[in-house]
Scaffold this active site. Structure first.
Site, short mmCIF file in Angstrom:
data_model
loop_
_atom_site.label_atom_id
_atom_site.label_comp_id
_atom_site.label_asym_id
_atom_site.label_seq_id
_atom_site.Cartn_x
_atom_site.Cartn_y
_atom_site.Cartn_z
N VAL A 40 2.99 4.05 -3.06
CA VAL A 40 2.55 5.20 -3.82
C VAL A 40 2.29 4.59 -5.31
CG1 VAL A 40 2.97 7.28 -4.87
CG2 VAL A 40 4.21 6.37 -3.17
N HIS A 67 -9.61 35.22 -4.48
CA HIS A 67 -10.69 34.25 -4.71
C HIS A 67 -11.63 34.26 -5.28
CE1 HIS A 67 -14.46 33.57 -1.26
NE2 HIS A 67 -14.82 34.56 -2.41
N GLY A 123 8.35 -1.35 -3.50
CA GLY A 123 9.46 -0.82 -3.80
C GLY A 123 10.27 -1.04 -4.79
N ARG A 124 11.16 0.32 -5.01
CA ARG A 124 11.95 -0.12 -6.31
C ARG A 124 13.38 -0.02 -5.22
NH1 ARG A 124 9.60 0.65 -10.61
NH2 ARG A 124 11.41 1.32 -11.83
N ALA A 159 10.90 11.77 -9.43
CA ALA A 159 11.28 12.29 -10.45
C ALA A 159 11.75 13.39 -10.68
CB ALA A 159 10.60 12.42 -11.67
N GLU A 197 -1.00 -5.07 2.77
CA GLU A 197 0.34 -3.73 3.30
C GLU A 197 0.98 -4.69 4.87
OE1 GLU A 197 2.03 -1.23 2.30
OE2 GLU A 197 3.64 -2.12 4.12
N ALA A 204 0.63 -1.26 0.05
CA ALA A 204 0.21 -0.03 0.18
C ALA A 204 1.05 1.27 -0.18
CB ALA A 204 -0.70 -0.02 1.21
P1 FAD Z 1 15.31 6.76 -14.63
O1 FAD Z 1 13.47 7.37 -14.68
O2 FAD Z 1 14.44 5.07 -13.78
O3 FAD Z 1 15.90 6.62 -15.61
C1 FAD Z 1 16.66 5.13 -16.19
C2 FAD Z 1 17.02 5.26 -17.59
O4 FAD Z 1 18.39 4.70 -17.46
C3 FAD Z 1 16.20 4.12 -18.08
O5 FAD Z 1 15.83 4.63 -19.06
C4 FAD Z 1 17.19 2.91 -17.98
O6 FAD Z 1 17.04 1.92 -18.81
C5 FAD Z 1 18.72 3.57 -18.52
N1 FAD Z 1 19.56 2.75 -17.92
C6 FAD Z 1 20.00 1.86 -16.97
N2 FAD Z 1 20.91 1.41 -17.03
C7 FAD Z 1 21.24 1.85 -17.83
C8 FAD Z 1 22.66 1.61 -18.46
N3 FAD Z 1 23.79 0.43 -18.46
N4 FAD Z 1 23.29 2.10 -20.05
C9 FAD Z 1 22.38 2.26 -20.58
N5 FAD Z 1 21.10 3.10 -20.08
C10 FAD Z 1 20.57 2.37 -18.60
N6 FAD Z 1 7.61 10.51 -9.34
C11 FAD Z 1 7.55 11.34 -9.29
O7 FAD Z 1 7.94 12.09 -9.32
N7 FAD Z 1 5.68 11.76 -9.48
C12 FAD Z 1 5.44 11.10 -9.60
O8 FAD Z 1 4.26 10.98 -10.30
C13 FAD Z 1 5.35 9.29 -10.16
N8 FAD Z 1 4.79 8.27 -10.70
C14 FAD Z 1 5.67 7.46 -10.55
C15 FAD Z 1 4.87 6.20 -11.37
C16 FAD Z 1 5.44 4.49 -11.19
C17 FAD Z 1 4.56 4.21 -11.63
C18 FAD Z 1 6.63 4.44 -10.96
C19 FAD Z 1 7.31 3.69 -11.03
C20 FAD Z 1 7.48 5.58 -10.63
C21 FAD Z 1 6.94 6.98 -10.63
N9 FAD Z 1 7.78 7.67 -9.63
C22 FAD Z 1 7.23 9.52 -9.88
C23 FAD Z 1 8.97 7.97 -9.94
C24 FAD Z 1 10.04 7.98 -10.94
O9 FAD Z 1 9.53 7.46 -12.12
C25 FAD Z 1 10.95 8.13 -10.08
O10 FAD Z 1 11.83 8.76 -9.52
C26 FAD Z 1 12.17 8.33 -11.87
O11 FAD Z 1 11.66 8.62 -13.25
C27 FAD Z 1 13.52 8.35 -11.58
O12 FAD Z 1 14.69 8.88 -12.23
P2 FAD Z 1 15.92 8.68 -12.72
O13 FAD Z 1 16.28 9.17 -13.93
O14 FAD Z 1 16.84 8.50 -11.48
O15 FAD Z 1 16.17 7.34 -13.12
P1 NAD Z 2 7.06 2.31 -1.93
O1 NAD Z 2 8.30 2.27 -0.88
O2 NAD Z 2 5.85 3.59 -1.55
O3 NAD Z 2 5.53 1.75 -1.08
C1 NAD Z 2 5.79 0.02 -1.20
C2 NAD Z 2 5.12 -0.43 -0.20
O4 NAD Z 2 4.72 -1.69 0.12
C3 NAD Z 2 5.26 -0.18 1.51
O5 NAD Z 2 4.32 0.23 2.18
C4 NAD Z 2 5.65 -1.57 1.92
O6 NAD Z 2 5.65 -1.36 2.89
C5 NAD Z 2 4.77 -2.34 1.32
N1 NAD Z 2 5.39 -3.74 0.85
C6 NAD Z 2 7.39 -4.13 0.93
N2 NAD Z 2 6.67 -5.52 0.62
C7 NAD Z 2 5.95 -5.73 1.21
C8 NAD Z 2 5.46 -7.54 1.17
N3 NAD Z 2 6.19 -8.58 1.91
N4 NAD Z 2 4.03 -7.58 1.29
C9 NAD Z 2 3.16 -7.01 1.71
N5 NAD Z 2 3.99 -4.94 1.33
C10 NAD Z 2 4.36 -5.03 1.22
O7 NAD Z 2 7.15 1.61 -2.58
P2 NAD Z 2 6.35 1.34 -4.52
O8 NAD Z 2 4.84 1.64 -4.06
O9 NAD Z 2 6.35 0.80 -4.58
O10 NAD Z 2 6.51 3.05 -5.12
C11 NAD Z 2 8.38 3.23 -5.44
C12 NAD Z 2 8.24 4.47 -5.64
O11 NAD Z 2 8.21 5.66 -7.04
C13 NAD Z 2 7.80 5.12 -4.37
O12 NAD Z 2 8.74 5.10 -2.90
C14 NAD Z 2 8.18 6.53 -5.20
O13 NAD Z 2 9.24 7.23 -4.48
C15 NAD Z 2 7.46 6.20 -6.36
N6 NAD Z 2 6.41 6.92 -7.02
C16 NAD Z 2 6.29 8.26 -6.72
C17 NAD Z 2 5.11 8.23 -7.20
C18 NAD Z 2 4.33 9.73 -6.90
O14 NAD Z 2 5.29 10.67 -7.07
N7 NAD Z 2 3.71 10.26 -7.42
C19 NAD Z 2 3.70 7.55 -7.40
C20 NAD Z 2 4.66 6.36 -7.94
C21 NAD Z 2 5.69 5.95 -7.49
#
Ligand code: FAD
Ligand code: NAD
Length: 475
Positions: A193, A454, A281-282, A330, A213, A191
């Site tokens: 993001v 407002h 998580g990631r 991001a 969660e 549970a």
């Molecule tokens: P990334 O965006 O992961 O980019 C890394 C790039 O490097 C990728 O293209 C990858 O393929 C490439 N790469 C990796 N290794 C190599 C290599 N060896 N050689 C060449 N290329 C390589 N964040 C927000 O702020 N707002 C949001 O609303 C939001 N929503 C999200 C929703 C979801 C479903 C997810 C999964 C994430 C979300 N995030 C959000 C998190 C956000 O996407 C990440 O924090 C952000 O993309 C990280 O940016 P970055 O440039 O560090 O890496």
């Molecule tokens: P997260 O860290 O937000 O949440 C993961 C959740 O999974 C946590 O609550 C954790 O306690 C739970 N969890 C972990 N292991 C578990 C298990 N074995 N069983 C049940 N629950 C478990 O990670 P996410 O939702 O995967 O997102 C990854 C990251 O991507 C976020 O931390 C965030 O930084 C980014 N993201 C950001 C946005 C945004 O900015 N709106 C949107 C999506 C993703």
């Protein structure tokens, strides 16, 4: 030897592509290496954020919110909708068009700013500076040299042992953004993001959504009052079935469904879903980067170890974004990318991790910046609280979006704003004012003395500031 660049950026997500553009703007000869490919094999810049993260998830959230409004809110406006139907493939196609527009846009930005773009996987071959990097893309492998390297390789979905993503029953964020039909019973593990945002999308489109969660608390990074109220709205109004404090024991995919066995309050339970999203998580992407070849140091959690200026243990090697410590967001990645490019160009630049805004794009939205009330208590800081509910905000009433509140925390002695927390419509937009205030060291009185238009939702921010001094005007 390959071509010599001032800066090589590995990764073209929001950390890498922004770093590359800024470096090139500052006159540095820059190349950006990225390996992302669309399912059909076409290169696609923009990383996780543009391809399978921020942008596509927000596109689907908007589509599903429109469905929800048509079903639940229009009647209140005197609008009757009959024969409402949902075309999921059309929603997915709209989302894909938006993604294409943005990923294609980065190629144009690279051209405009004279950033060389190489498609392929980058890795360190030998130490430097200059560093020798290999770029392997398709059939072609080439080498380049770079005086500075910025690692911006991002992160990937963490896998749950025993529940590998199979693209049939079990999905991560990539699959969850591309279902072509609404699953009747959707399970989500985590549970966090992603779990809440993706769970909301499919719930609004009609799925019965159960979120499992592990932690006993809900959204523990948020202010406790916000998480409590959000939990109430998500479970009672939105209809998400969120079960906290559970231990997932087994995930068994079958031909037609996937069964999850978990323990809750000492009791073993089994639940069957049509589809399961794993969002636990990631993990940072450092595999295959040639870390060992150059002796790049990782921290115990696998991130590239960096100091407050994103410097690694190697000379002229920096790392930004999800691959380093700090929130995986991001905007945090991009700001680090800019700061590093400017540092390389000889400027003084840094990112204040204490003022990174957080937004969760559920409905109502959750947004915050700075300290939570529980953090201030733990740190023994004396603080004052000002809170204002949207239900008495004129614009919120006009919108029909009256859930939630703005809560401001200020130092009891100096009145300096320490944290702002919002639950409500467009909290994502409102939080910008609070970020600016905290970054500029504003007091709550400063915000109280600023004129807010407002009727706007931002008046709730104004009133929360007034509330700190017990002088609200509309409550
Ligand atoms: P990334 O965006 O992961 O980019 C890394 C790039 O490097 C990728 O293209 C990858 O393929 C490439 N790469 C990796 N290794 C190599 C290599 N060896 N050689 C060449 N290329 C390589 N964040 C927000 O702020 N707002 C949001 O609303 C939001 N929503 C999200 C929703 C979801 C479903 C997810 C999964 C994430 C979300 N995030 C959000 C998190 C956000 O996407 C990440 O924090 C952000 O993309 C990280 O940016 P970055 O440039 O560090 O890496
Ligand atoms: P997260 O860290 O937000 O949440 C993961 C959740 O999974 C946590 O609550 C954790 O306690 C739970 N969890 C972990 N292991 C578990 C298990 N074995 N069983 C049940 N629950 C478990 O990670 P996410 O939702 O995967 O997102 C990854 C990251 O991507 C976020 O931390 C965030 O930084 C980014 N993201 C950001 C946005 C945004 O900015 N709106 C949107 C999506 C993703």
């Amino acid at each position: 030897m390959g071509e010599l660049y001032d800066v090589a950026v590995i990764g073209a997500g929001p950390g890498g592509y922004v770093a590359a553009i800024r470096a090139a703007q500052l006159g540095l000869r820059t190349v950006c290496i990225d390996d992302w490919e669309k399912p059909d094999g076409r290169p696609s810049l923009g990383g996780t954020c543009l391809n399978v993260g921020c942008i596509p998830s927000k596109a689907l959230l908007e589509s599903s919110e429109n469905v929800y409004r048509a079903q639940h809110s229009f009647a209140d406006h005197g609008i009757t909708v009959s024969g409402l139907s949902i075309d999921v493939p059309a929603m997915i196609a709209r989302k894909d068009r938006i993604v294409d527009r943005f990923t294609g846009g980065i190629s144009l930005l690279f051209k405009k700013n004279k950033v060389d773009s190489l498609h392929g996987r980058g890795r360190f071959l030998s130490a430097g500076p200059p560093y020798v990097l290999e770029v392997q893309g398709g059939e072609r492998t080439r080498q380049i040299e770079a005086t500075h390297v910025i690692i911006a390789t991002g992160s990937s979905a963490r896998q749950l042992p025993g529940a590998p993503v199979d693209g049939r029953r079990i999905f991560d964020n990539v699959g969850a953004l591309s279902f072509t039909e609404v699953p009747k019973r959707l399970g989500v593990i985590g549970a966090g993001v992603i779990g809440l945002e993706m769970g909301s999308v499919w719930r609004r489109l009609g799925a019965q959504v159960t979120i499992l969660e592990a932690m006993s608390g809900f959204l523990q990074a948020a202010d406790e009052q916000v998480s409590r109220e959000a939990f109430r709205v998500f479970t009672r109004v939105v209809g998400l079935d969120i079960r906290v404090g559970v231990k997932v024991e087994a995930v068994v995919p079958g031909a037609d469904e996937v069964t999850v066995t978990y323990e809750e309050a000492g009791e073993r339970k089994h639940v069957a879903f049509d589809r399961l999203i794993v969002a636990v998580g990631r993990a940072p992407n450092t595999g295959g980067l040639g870390v060992e070849a150059v002796g790049l140091k990782l921290d115990p959690r696998g991130h590239v170890e960096v100091d407050s200026h994103c410097r690694s243990n190697l000379p002229n090697v920096y790392a930004v974004g999800d691959v380093v410590r700090g929130p995986m967001l991001a905007h945090k990645s991009s700001e680090e990318g800019v700061a590093v490019a400017e540092t390389i160009a000889g400027q003084a630049s840094h990112v204040n991790l204490d003022t990174i805004p957080w937004v969760i794009y559920t409905w109502p939205e959750i947004a915050w910046v700075g300290k939570t009330e529980q953090q201030l208590k733990a740190e023994g800081v004396a603080y004052a609280v000002g809170q204002f509910p949207f239900v008495v905000n004129g614009r919120a009433q006009a919108l029909g979006e009256t859930a939630g509140f703005v809560k401001m925390l200020a130092d009891a002695r100096t009145d300096r704003v320490l944290g702002v927390h919002a639950l409500g419509a467009y909290a994502s937009e409102l939080i910008a004012e609070a970020v600016l205030a905290i970054e500029f060291g504003a007091s709550s009185e400063d915000i109280a003395r600023v004129v807010h238009a407002h009727p706007t939702l931002s008046e709730a921010m104004h009133e929360a500031a007034l509330a700190i001094h017990k002088r609200t005007l509309s409550l």
